[in-house]
Enzyme design. Structure first.
Site: not given
Ligand SMILES: Cc1cc2nc3c(=O)[nH]c(=O)nc-3n(C[C@H](O)[C@H](O)[C@H](O)COP(=O)(O)OP(=O)(O)OC[C@H]3O[C@@H](n4cnc5c(N)ncnc54)[C@H](O)[C@@H]3O)c2cc1C
Length: 275
Positions: A22, A138, A232
């Site tokens: 956190p 990764e 869009q």
């Protein structure tokens, strides 16, 4: 290796890696989770968040501080494997994300969670360096996902603009739209050429931190430019869930955030340039 790797290879064992907390994400060395030796065990305490597969995982690799008195914040971190069901390992909330709904992202807590010292992955105190080494792969995986995502978004949009008509002709025949699609196609082609060169290097055992970071940065940002413009050109239909471009737009957003944010990639690239 005998105990865990076969299940990982067959897909029977779902894994997760828990680095982020956190209080810290980009600044990995600042994690506060600890793993303290007690007799033959490590006792883990701390909280993790944003963990992919956190809810479904059978095994989680936890980044924790094993030496609180280490000379530098990069030392003293180790990687420890924790099995699902271990007392003190608590899976928390499945987080409510704006995209990637097919993948769970979860909080987890370790409260006096005791695992044998044999669950140490790699060398004690080398966790930070092991992660820095393997995160290169990764980054390439993220770049690959973004590259094929951009290619697919462009393909769908070219198809759509050929069939959608406005002012009496397909919108693909409006020069503005065809020029913008031509620009996106150029970016997508550049991305593929760069990525393929890095994959050849990777398969042949050549590592390049700077280029892997450039690929993660540029291709993930490129994906976001592509999906935004492609949505869009779908007009209102692009905003509807029944059109795949809507999901692609939502899912793309995280690519510049996880596995190292774009800003952290720029930091690594600039350091590699000696800046
Ligand atoms: C869907 C999802 C899945 C995830 N999966 C995992 C997982 O499986 N395991 C795991 O451990 N983590 C996981 N994460 C966490 C992810 O890696 C972090 O969110 C990411 O590294 C950023 O950390 P943070 O959220 O704490 O942001 P912060 O580090 O607080 O950054 C906030 C902002 O500040 C910027 N910033 C920070 N430092 C600098 C700097 N030096 N210079 C310039 N800008 C800076 C960042 O780029 C960002 O824009 C996941 C996140 C998401 C959203």
């Amino acid at each position: 290796k005998k105990k865990w790797l076969p299940g990982c290879v067959t897909g029977d064992t779902i894994t997760a890696i828990a680095m982020t907390e956190p209080g810290t994400g980009s600044d990995l060395a600042a994690i506060r989770t600890t793993a303290v030796k007690d007799r033959d065990d490590f006792v883990i305490n701390g909280q993790k968040t944003f963990i992919s597969n956190g809810m479904n995982c059978d095994l989680v690799i936890v980044a924790a501080k094993t030496d609180l008195n280490a000379a530098s914040p990069y030392e003293g971190m180790s990687l420890i494997v924790v099995e699902d069901g271990t007392p003190g390992f608590e899976k928390g909330r499945k987080l409510d994300k704006i995209g990637l709904h097919s993948q769970d992202t979860t909080e987890m807590a370790f409260v006096d969670c005791r695992v044998p010292q044999t669950n140490l992955l790699g060398h004690e105190g080398h966790g930070f360096y092991a992660l820095m080494d393997k995160l290169q792969q990764e980054r390439l995986v993220c770049a690959m996902g973004s590259q094929v995502g951009a290619e697919e978004a462009l393909r769908l949009t070219i198809e759509y603009t050929k069939t959608r008509t406005a002012f009496g002709k397909p919108i693909s025949r409006m020069q503005y739209i065809s020029f913008e699609l031509a620009k996106l196609a150029t970016e997508v082609e550049v991305g593929r050429a760069f990525l393929e060169s890095l994959l050849i290097d990777h398969l042949e055992g050549r590592k390049d931190v700077k280029k892997a970071s450039m690929a993660k940065y540029w291709i993930c940002e490129m994906l976001n430019r592509v999906v935004s413009q492609c949505l869009q050109f779908h007009g209102g239909y692009g905003y509807m869930e029944e059109y795949p471009i809507a999901r692609m737009f939502r899912d793309a957003r995280v690519q510049t955030i996880y596995a190292g944010t774009s800003e952290i990639m720029l930091l690594i690239i600039s350091r590699q340039l000696g800046l």
